[in-house]
Design a protein around this motif. Structure first.
Motif, PDB file in Angstrom:
ATOM      1  N   THR A 156       0.849  -1.191   0.000  1.00  0.00           N
ATOM      2  CA  THR A 156       0.000   0.000   0.000  1.00  0.00           C
ATOM      3  C   THR A 156       0.884   1.241   0.000  1.00  0.00           C
ATOM      4  O   THR A 156       1.824   1.342   0.810  1.00  0.00           O
ATOM      5  CB  THR A 156      -0.911   0.024   1.241  1.00  0.00           C
ATOM      6  N   ALA A 157       0.580   2.177  -0.904  1.00  0.00           N
ATOM      7  CA  ALA A 157       1.339   3.429  -1.018  1.00  0.00           C
ATOM      8  C   ALA A 157       0.448   4.595  -0.603  1.00  0.00           C
ATOM      9  O   ALA A 157      -0.691   4.726  -1.061  1.00  0.00           O
ATOM     10  CB  ALA A 157       1.831   3.632  -2.450  1.00  0.00           C
ATOM     11  N   LYS A 158       0.990   5.440   0.259  1.00  0.00           N
ATOM     12  CA  LYS A 158       0.280   6.629   0.732  1.00  0.00           C
ATOM     13  C   LYS A 158       1.262   7.788   0.773  1.00  0.00           C
ATOM     14  O   LYS A 158       2.421   7.618   1.198  1.00  0.00           O
ATOM     15  CB  LYS A 158      -0.304   6.355   2.122  1.00  0.00           C
ATOM     16  N   ALA A 159       0.825   8.971   0.335  1.00  0.00           N
ATOM     17  CA  ALA A 159       1.710  10.138   0.358  1.00  0.00           C
ATOM     18  C   ALA A 159       2.024  10.538   1.800  1.00  0.00           C
ATOM     19  O   ALA A 159       1.153  10.469   2.677  1.00  0.00           O
ATOM     20  CB  ALA A 159       1.067  11.308  -0.381  1.00  0.00           C
ATOM     21  N   LYS A 160       3.256  10.932   2.033  1.00  0.00           N
ATOM     22  CA  LYS A 160       3.635  11.399   3.362  1.00  0.00           C
ATOM     23  C   LYS A 160       2.893  12.683   3.701  1.00  0.00           C
ATOM     24  O   LYS A 160       2.389  13.392   2.827  1.00  0.00           O
ATOM     25  CB  LYS A 160       5.152  11.623   3.420  1.00  0.00           C
ATOM     26  N   SER A 161       2.842  13.005   4.969  1.00  0.00           N
ATOM     27  CA  SER A 161       2.105  14.178   5.437  1.00  0.00           C
ATOM     28  C   SER A 161       2.566  15.451   4.721  1.00  0.00           C
ATOM     29  O   SER A 161       3.762  15.719   4.623  1.00  0.00           O
ATOM     30  CB  SER A 161       2.297  14.339   6.948  1.00  0.00           C
ATOM     31  N   GLY A 162       1.596  16.210   4.213  1.00  0.00           N
ATOM     32  CA  GLY A 162       1.906  17.479   3.551  1.00  0.00           C
ATOM     33  C   GLY A 162       2.276  17.362   2.085  1.00  0.00           C
ATOM     34  O   GLY A 162       2.544  18.367   1.439  1.00  0.00           O
ATOM     35  N   ILE A 163       2.302  16.141   1.548  1.00  0.00           N
ATOM     36  CA  ILE A 163       2.714  15.937   0.148  1.00  0.00           C
ATOM     37  C   ILE A 163       1.508  15.542  -0.700  1.00  0.00           C
ATOM     38  O   ILE A 163       0.674  14.730  -0.281  1.00  0.00           O
ATOM     39  CB  ILE A 163       3.799  14.850   0.043  1.00  0.00           C
ATOM     40  N   THR A 164       1.431  16.142  -1.878  1.00  0.00           N
ATOM     41  CA  THR A 164       0.467  15.726  -2.902  1.00  0.00           C
ATOM     42  C   THR A 164       1.256  15.404  -4.161  1.00  0.00           C
ATOM     43  O   THR A 164       2.040  16.230  -4.632  1.00  0.00           O
ATOM     44  CB  THR A 164      -0.542  16.847  -3.211  1.00  0.00           C
TER      45      THR A 164
END
Length: 227
Positions: free
Chosen positions: A118-126
């Motif tokens: 599962t891939a999720k953007a780090k906090s504050g990143i789009t």
């Protein structure tokens, strides 16, 4: 006797001439003339000065209004240009690098067993997963590189906040015994990514002809199988 009369007449004529001259002088330079001419000149000067001051004030006001309007117009034009520029620059956005993502690995039992990443953007990143298939390998040798099977796939996938994407990795697709055992798998968004992630396996896995699916927001599409 005639001499006295002549002298007297001469004195009378002189006195009369002096009186006439004094009267003429008084008439020419009398106080009423001085008083009338001085206020007239003063009034004329005051009127001219007031008119000049009024003209100057109107001119100054007009200049201020003109400057204010021009400045506002230029500022508005600048804001519009900046807005257009910002909208143009927005576009699709930045591509995800592996170091922009938090990757988690979960073992699954379907299809003989596989790993769901599962891939999720780090906090504050789009960012966007522009490349459909991740680069996956067990070790550094060519036989450890996972082959894409074309399942799933969305291009691009926007990752921001709680949005996630999935991929499925099967370490062994052969039925015969054999293979090489590994404790970790290397995952990156592209082959050229300088910061690949090394994910620990829950237990050592035997690897032989591994495969990997495309990224998808639907986890059901990332169960790796050979068709």
């Amino acid at each position: 006797m005639r001499t006295r009369l002549a002298n007297r007449s001469a004195r009378l004529l002189l006195a009369a001439a002096a009186a006439t001259a004094l009267a003429a002088t008084t008439t020419a330079c009398g106080p009423e003339d001085n008083g009338a001419s001085a206020p007239a000149a003063s009034a004329s000067t005051s009127t001219d000065a007031s008119a000049d001051a009024s003209d100057g004030a109107e001119s100054g006001t007009g200049g201020t209004d003109s400057g204010s309007k021009d400045s506002g117009s230029e500022a508005g034009a600048g804001a519009d240009k900046g807005g257009d520029k910002g909208a143009g620059e927005g576009g699709v956005g930045q591509s995800c690098g592996t170091n922009d993502l938090d990757l988690t690995l979960t073992p699954k039992s379907q299809a003989g067993g596989y790993y769901q990443v599962t891939a999720k953007a780090k906090s504050g990143i789009t960012c966007y997963l522009d490349v459909n298939t991740p680069s996956v390998s067990f070790g550094s040798k060519p036989e450890g590189v996972a082959s894409p099977v074309g399942q799933g796939g969305e291009d691009p996938i926007k990752l921001s906040g709680s949005a996630v994407a999935y991929t499925g990795i099967s370490p062994k697709t052969t039925k015969e015994d054999g293979g090489v055992e590994f404790e970790n798998v290397i995952v990156s968004v592209t082959d050229e990514d300088p910061n690949p992630a090394e994910l620990a396996l829950p237990e050592p896995a035997v690897v032989e002809k591994p495969i990997v699916t495309n990224w998808s927001t639907n986890p059901g599409e990332t169960v790796p199988v050979i068709v």
